[in-house]
Structure formats: C-alpha cells, structure tokens
Design a protein around this motif. Sequence first.
Motif, PDB file in Angstrom:
ATOM      1  N   ARG B  38      80.506   4.418  24.356  1.00 38.91           N
ATOM      2  CA  ARG B  38      79.174   4.996  24.538  1.00 38.91           C
ATOM      3  C   ARG B  38      79.313   6.502  24.627  1.00 38.91           C
ATOM      4  O   ARG B  38      80.316   7.017  25.116  1.00 38.91           O
ATOM      5  CB  ARG B  38      78.501   4.459  25.809  1.00 38.91           C
ATOM      6  CG  ARG B  38      78.327   2.958  25.786  1.00 38.91           C
ATOM      7  CD  ARG B  38      77.303   2.496  26.777  1.00 38.91           C
ATOM      8  NE  ARG B  38      75.960   2.823  26.329  1.00 38.91           N
ATOM      9  CZ  ARG B  38      74.870   2.169  26.716  1.00 38.91           C
ATOM     10  NH1 ARG B  38      74.952   1.183  27.571  1.00 38.91           N
ATOM     11  NH2 ARG B  38      73.678   2.505  26.276  1.00 38.91           N
ATOM     12  N   LEU B  76      75.788  -0.453  17.747  1.00 42.31           N
ATOM     13  CA  LEU B  76      75.120  -1.366  18.683  1.00 42.31           C
ATOM     14  C   LEU B  76      73.808  -0.785  19.176  1.00 42.31           C
ATOM     15  O   LEU B  76      72.866  -1.500  19.479  1.00 42.31           O
ATOM     16  CB  LEU B  76      76.011  -1.673  19.888  1.00 42.31           C
ATOM     17  CG  LEU B  76      77.196  -2.604  19.688  1.00 42.31           C
ATOM     18  CD1 LEU B  76      77.815  -2.939  21.030  1.00 42.31           C
ATOM     19  CD2 LEU B  76      76.798  -3.881  18.985  1.00 42.31           C
ATOM     20  N   SER B  77      73.778   0.544  19.317  1.00 42.50           N
ATOM     21  CA  SER B  77      72.574   1.207  19.776  1.00 42.50           C
ATOM     22  C   SER B  77      72.693   2.675  19.388  1.00 42.50           C
ATOM     23  O   SER B  77      73.698   3.085  18.814  1.00 42.50           O
ATOM     24  CB  SER B  77      72.416   1.051  21.284  1.00 42.50           C
ATOM     25  OG  SER B  77      71.202   1.641  21.707  1.00 42.50           O
ATOM     26  N   THR B  78      71.668   3.466  19.715  1.00 38.24           N
ATOM     27  CA  THR B  78      71.715   4.882  19.348  1.00 38.24           C
ATOM     28  C   THR B  78      72.847   5.613  20.072  1.00 38.24           C
ATOM     29  O   THR B  78      73.259   6.679  19.640  1.00 38.24           O
ATOM     30  CB  THR B  78      70.384   5.563  19.708  1.00 38.24           C
ATOM     31  OG1 THR B  78      70.072   5.243  21.072  1.00 38.24           O
ATOM     32  CG2 THR B  78      69.265   5.065  18.827  1.00 38.24           C
ATOM     33  N   ASP B  79      73.334   5.026  21.171  1.00 37.68           N
ATOM     34  CA  ASP B  79      74.410   5.683  21.911  1.00 37.68           C
ATOM     35  C   ASP B  79      75.536   4.701  22.261  1.00 37.68           C
ATOM     36  O   ASP B  79      76.271   4.903  23.209  1.00 37.68           O
ATOM     37  CB  ASP B  79      73.863   6.314  23.198  1.00 37.68           C
ATOM     38  CG  ASP B  79      73.115   5.289  24.050  1.00 37.68           C
ATOM     39  OD1 ASP B  79      73.077   4.108  23.655  1.00 37.68           O
ATOM     40  OD2 ASP B  79      72.573   5.674  25.095  1.00 37.68           O
TER      41      ASP B  79
END
Lengths: 134, 206
Positions: B38, B76-79
Amino acid sequence: MLLITCPVCGNVGDETDFHYGGQAHIRRPASANPGEVSDEAQRDYLYVRLNPKGLHFERWRCDRGCAKWFHMARDTVTMEIKACYGITELPPREIIAQIPPSNPWYGFFDQRQAEPASTAAEPKNAELESTGER
Amino acid sequence: MSEPDFASPLHHRTDRQSPRDLAIGLAEITDLGMIDLRGEPGDDRFLAAIRDCLGVDLPRLPRSSARHEAVTVLWLSTDQWLVLAPRADTPALVQALQVKLAGLHALVCDVSDMRCIIRLSGPEARMVLMKGCSLNLLAPEIKAGFVKRALFAEIAALIHVVDDDPDVIDLFVFRSYAEFAWEWLLRTGARNALVELYGEQNPPPV
Ligand SMILES: [Zn+2]
C-alpha cells in the motif's frame, strides 16, 4: 436490484458487489471535550437517523472493486441513483437544489456550502472519523 | 525461534493432483508468494522506489496488472496492490521493499499464506467461474492481465486472467475457504455438470 457505478474506480456492479453503510453526512458533535457535549447531541449523533421518502444521502462501499467508501444520492421511492460522489465531498449542487422542503435533508447543506473552506474542513474530518473504514 | 513451515490449505486432499472427469484444468498454485503493498500513488518517490525494486511500474488503471520477469503486480485499489513473486524470493523482496520505502507513507506485508491460489485452465474455465459469480467473463474487455475482486460462490475472491489464449485464470480465495472453493469447483466443473448457458444461444426449435 440496484446497479451501481463506483465513483472511485468505475466498477459497475449490482448491489451485492457493494455494501450499504447507512446515512451519510452524519456530524459528530464538534467538541474536543466530551463533557461539553449534551446527552441529546450525543444521542442524535449515535442513533437518530433521517428516514426520508424521496431523496436520501447514503454511504456505500465498493466491496468487489476498490474497497473504498463513497457517497450516494438516491431516491428511496423510485430507487433512482441521482449521483455518486467522493466520501469527503458534499453532494453536487444541482442535487442539493432538488431537495424539496418536505424532505428532512432540506436546508442541511446550506450552512456547509456557505462556510469558507478553512472552517468547512473541520466537520468533514469529524465525519471521516465516524466512517470507520473496515 | 522456529522457522514457519508452509503447508497448503489443501495439503491433506488426495484429489489435488489432476482431478478426473473435469471440464476444466484445475491445479493449486503453491509456489507463488504474495506481498500486500500500500502507498500513496501521488508520491513520485513511492512510485520510483517500487520501480527500482520490482522493475515495473505499478498498474494504476483499475482492474489491471503489470508483469516483469517473475514478478506480477495486481491492482487491488487506488492505493493497494498485490505483488506475486516466487515463494522462495518473497522474503528477500519484502525486505528490499521495506528498505526502499523506509520513511515513506507506505506498507509492505508478506501475506503469502493468507490466500490460496487455484488455477483454472481450458476453454470452459470462464463458463465454470460464471456459474459462481455475477461477472460477465465473456465480455471482450476481459483479456489477459484482467484482475477483479468478486463474490464467487458466496465467498470473497480475486480473479486474475493470467492468459487468454488458451485461458488460464487464477482464483484467489482466503485460506480458510480453500477447501470449500476446491469442492465447489470439483462439483461444478465436472464434465457432466457443464452447461452452455452463457453467450450467444441458438433459438429453440419451433
Ligand atoms: Zn470502486
């Protein structure tokens, strides 16, 4: 079944791909000292929720996409999704303008729109704290 | 301190190797390690550090992935990203990432034993997966490199299309659900359970 598009990652899915997070824009009593917060204010913050017939503002989470929370303006009668917008954002102005006087949200956003940016940031942070990222 | 000893969540099953009478190829992938990564995608130092370490830019487009030699990075996600690397190399890679990202707002965590990877292959793989999720896997945009979280057979899963000619699809499920997913795929992927319900259909005879 609602068909939802996530404003963060663009994921399109039915509502089982998302998670409902209750009413949006709940304001935490703005005080660092719990002793200053009245029982009524704390009760309202924790338990009292709006139950409008018509336009409503909710929190949703993009469970099967980016896992981020976002806001949704939805009509509870027609199930029409009017707008999806960021978790730190207020509803689009044209949506706010559609709130009829009979709706409990009427006037809710007036003060916050008028606030200068520096002070408007404070309730936003408080709101994020209560979101409880899971 | 004792060394952790990896055991597959399916290790006790006797049908792990080439299960029979299936319409799809089914195999557990045990030689891949996974790293949860992350960080702040707007921070150029973070992006540069990752590029240095992995030799590849982080995929920034939703539902995409990037690959460099033995390392694959899934969005998986923006971060948040999931880095796949050979299991034996994973501890060293985690160490290298942690050193590179020291002082930055980032997180690196070895989650190799958190999920079980089940690999489906063959022309029927998408059909079998579609019996368990609401995703239209026959859509033309679902090509090699596609990644998406999905609700699969009522459990949280991650789908990664490794290759599309022929189809190789990895299904990531949490470790505690591995046996359920495996059983589900054995039954639903059975040759005589195959249905041709999706995609273009011939009209029924009148
Ligand atoms: Zn999303």
